[in-house]
Motif scaffolding. Structure first.
Motif, PDB file in Angstrom:
ATOM      1  N   ARG A  46      37.800  -8.549 -16.749  1.00 18.34           N
ATOM      2  CA  ARG A  46      37.178  -8.646 -18.066  1.00 18.34           C
ATOM      3  C   ARG A  46      35.770  -8.055 -18.113  1.00 18.34           C
ATOM      4  N   GLU A  48      34.445  -5.008 -17.586  1.00 16.33           N
ATOM      5  CA  GLU A  48      34.228  -3.743 -18.285  1.00 16.33           C
ATOM      6  C   GLU A  48      34.262  -3.908 -19.800  1.00 16.33           C
ATOM      7  N   PRO A  49      35.284  -4.538 -20.364  1.00 17.17           N
ATOM      8  CA  PRO A  49      35.237  -4.713 -21.825  1.00 17.17           C
ATOM      9  C   PRO A  49      34.103  -5.606 -22.285  1.00 17.17           C
ATOM     10  N   ILE A  50      33.756  -6.628 -21.492  1.00 14.94           N
ATOM     11  CA  ILE A  50      32.633  -7.496 -21.862  1.00 14.94           C
ATOM     12  C   ILE A  50      31.349  -6.695 -21.926  1.00 14.94           C
ATOM     13  N   ARG A  52      30.945  -3.392 -22.003  1.00 15.91           N
ATOM     14  CA  ARG A  52      30.980  -2.310 -22.998  1.00 15.91           C
ATOM     15  C   ARG A  52      30.674  -2.871 -24.381  1.00 15.91           C
ATOM     16  N   THR A  53      31.273  -4.027 -24.681  1.00 12.91           N
ATOM     17  CA  THR A  53      31.006  -4.666 -25.967  1.00 12.91           C
ATOM     18  C   THR A  53      29.546  -5.053 -26.084  1.00 12.91           C
ATOM     19  N   ARG A  54      28.980  -5.580 -24.998  1.00 12.99           N
ATOM     20  CA  ARG A  54      27.579  -6.013 -25.036  1.00 12.99           C
ATOM     21  C   ARG A  54      26.623  -4.836 -25.188  1.00 12.99           C
ATOM     22  N   ILE A  56      27.237  -1.859 -26.577  1.00 17.02           N
ATOM     23  CA  ILE A  56      27.341  -1.346 -27.947  1.00 17.02           C
ATOM     24  C   ILE A  56      26.717  -2.330 -28.929  1.00 17.02           C
ATOM     25  N   GLU A  57      26.960  -3.625 -28.721  1.00 22.48           N
ATOM     26  CA  GLU A  57      26.412  -4.654 -29.605  1.00 22.48           C
ATOM     27  C   GLU A  57      24.893  -4.663 -29.564  1.00 22.48           C
ATOM     28  N   THR A  58      24.338  -4.569 -28.354  1.00 18.83           N
ATOM     29  CA  THR A  58      22.882  -4.585 -28.201  1.00 18.83           C
ATOM     30  C   THR A  58      22.250  -3.389 -28.890  1.00 18.83           C
ATOM     31  N   SER A  60      23.562  -1.336 -31.175  1.00 19.84           N
ATOM     32  CA  SER A  60      23.807  -1.336 -32.615  1.00 19.84           C
ATOM     33  C   SER A  60      22.877  -2.310 -33.327  1.00 19.84           C
ATOM     34  N   SER A 159      21.995  -8.797 -26.456  1.00 19.86           N
ATOM     35  CA  SER A 159      22.840  -9.261 -25.362  1.00 19.86           C
ATOM     36  C   SER A 159      22.352  -8.827 -23.998  1.00 19.86           C
TER      37      SER A 159
END
Length: 548
Positions: A46, A48-50, A52-54, A56-58, A60, A159
């Motif tokens: 998990r 890599e997706p965690i 990657r999401t963080r 992009i979230e940070t 953005s 994040s």
């Protein structure tokens, strides 16, 4: 054998009881290890997706902009290791419309960082150092920089928190919509950024690759906090050093330059105080190395690269001068356009000739005052071919180093005073020469619209041209002498010339004759020029008054 308590269970020996206890402990430990391994396996699956999401979230959240991330790879061989590629952050508009396609405000070719695995589950996740390679930053034109205000942090979950960035191969592009201006590009080989907190300055250490002259500029300072609505008003302060810069990469000059200084102000108005030393500065057309030192105060517009020199104080050999002006960045032009006003009031003509003329020794010596407008246009040609000058000069008490030329000058002076009998008989004297005029320099050719030459008993007004390579020496004008024509010679020649004295006695002079100087700088030829039909140049002298 195990003992049995009366009416109770059989009791195990103490040693056997301890063994069973350790078996239970070992079993529980193995179970915990299995659970941990399962958790680690889940984390690996998990992570890599965690992350990657963080990421992009940070980004953005921070920039309120679309974010792309092409690749993200994770390993836990030695803590948490993350590596990503193709990160792009876009703005509301294209910051560089001169380039094809929509350009991101920020692009990163590759980044990586390490952190303990436990930090993956913290809020925010802490990272000490992020290593960045191939960072490109596109600053929009001034008219479109309002989007920075829209990117300002307005709440939202951050994040990932980072202490510092270590960047290599960084490019900063400051764009403009001003006609005739190209984007200002900075290539930064190494950049160290330290974020010391929100709404506080950013500490930096940078090494910039200067393309011409080739060399590294090292700078340390503080920037910000960034004024998003008006970036040019963001504060900046620091010091710099520029060493071992090879001026030979600029066609037409040579030498090794070093410079140090400090700067401060805002991005739109950076005040720089510094000095340069070039112990072997030379212009290729002369090839003579001379020491050059400058002290300067400059105003730099960090948003477009235009520089205003106010002033530059320079010293070459025994001569000093002051220059002020500007250095502009032009569209579709290699290099900068330089415009300077140069004032020389404490200079020696021989120093300038050593610097700019191949003849050795210099043809003349003496104090000189000069004022000139200097223009150096950008381009691939030799600096001597791109340099343009327009100004006035005055050499007082000059002497010629060429013995043949000085002898002719001395003879002119004696004849002009009506003392030809002293030629080759009087003790050797060297008469001083007063020389002044207006000139232009274009593509290596000096042209004089007015040139006044004066020695005791004789003065001349002329015009002509003279090439810096010494192959052209062409002047025409008129000589005025105090003596009459018959007084400038002796014996029977003097008697024969008396009847013609009235024809050459004019304009208040004892004798006025047309003359020319031709040939080369090393072999000048003097002669009468009765075919010269040009008007004698008229020029207002620096002391006031005019000559005709």
């Amino acid at each position: 054998m195990p003992s049995q308590a009366p009416g109770g269970p059989t009791l195990l020996p103490p040693r056997r009881r301890r063994s069973r206890k350790w078996l239970w402990i070992t079993g529980i430990a193995l179970l915990l290890v299995a659970v941990i391994l399962i958790c680690v396996r889940i984390a690996i699956l998990r992570a890599e997706p965690i992350l990657r999401t963080r990421v992009i979230e940070t980004l953005s959240t921070r920039f309120k902009s679309p974010v792309e991330l092409a690749e993200l790879h994770v390993s836990i061989a030695a803590g948490l290791h993350v590596q990503g590629k193709g990160l792009k952050i876009f703005g509301a508009t294209d910051p560089n419309p001169s380039q094809a396609g929509v350009q991101p405000l920020l692009a990163i070719r590759e980044f990586r960082f390490n952190t303990p695995l436990r930090d993956l589950f913290r809020e925010p996740m802490r990272v000490d150092t992020i290593y960045v390679d191939g960072l490109s930053m596109n600053i929009p034109p001034k008219q479109n920089r309002q989007q920075f205000a829209n990117m300002r942090r307005r709440g939202g979950k951050m994040s990932i928190a980072v202490n510092q960035f270590l960047c290599t191969d960084t490019k900063l592009v400051i764009n403009t919509l001003k006609p005739g201006k190209a984007p200002l590009v900075f290539d930064i080989s190494n950049l160290h950024l330290i974020d010391i907190g929100p709404s506080k300055p950013l500490q930096f250490q940078a090494t910039l690759l200067n393309p011409k002259p080739v060399g590294d500029i090292k700078s340390t300072g503080m920037f910000g906090p960034l004024n998003e609505t008006s970036p040019r008003d963001s504060a900046i302060v620091g010091t710099y050093s520029f060493t071992n810069a090879d001026l030979g990469t600029l066609k037409g000059i040579g030498g090794i330059l070093s410079s140090t200084g400090q700067y401060g102000g805002t991005l739109g108005r950076i005040e720089v105080n510094g000095q340069t030393d070039t112990p072997d500065f030379r212009v290729n057309i002369s090839g003579h190395p001379v020491p050059l030192h400058t002290d300067f105060h400059a105003i730099v517009d960090g948003t477009d690269g235009d520089t205003y020199l106010e002033p530059v104080k320079a010293r070459v050999l025994h001569s000093s001068f002051v220059a002020s002006g500007k250095v502009e960045h032009l569209e579709n032009a290699p290099g900068r356009n330089i415009q300077l006003h140069v004032q020389m009031s404490h200079a020696e003509i021989q120093d300038l000739l050593i610097l700019g003329v191949r003849t050795d020794p210099p043809i003349m010596s003496g104090a000189v005052d000069m004022t000139t407008e200097l223009n150096l246009h950008p381009g691939p040609d030799d600096i001597a071919d791109r340099l343009q000058l327009k100004g006035k000069f005055h050499v007082l008490n000059g002497h010629f180093s060429n013995d043949k030329l000085q002898k002719k000058i001395d003879d002119f002076s004696l004849r002009g005073m009506g003392e030809p009998k002293l030629i080759n008989k009087a003790p050797e004297i060297v008469v001083p020469t007063d020389l002044q005029g207006t000139f232009t320099l274009n593509r290596g050719m000096l042209s004089f619209s007015f040139l006044h030459f004066e020695v005791p008993g004789t003065h001349a007004d002329m015009k002509g041209r003279y090439s810096l390579d010494g192959n052209t020496f062409d002047f025409h004008g008129k000589l005025r002498m105090d003596a009459k024509l018959s007084q400038m010679t002796t014996g029977w020649k003097s008697i024969l010339l008396k009847p013609v004295d009235p024809f050459f006695h004019k304009n208040g002079a004892g004798t006025e004759l047309p003359f020319k100087i031709t040939g080369t700088r090393s072999e000048p030829h003097f002669g009468l020029d009765f075919g010269y039909g040009g008007k004698i140049p008229t020029e207002k002298h620096p002391e006031g008054g005019a000559r005709e």
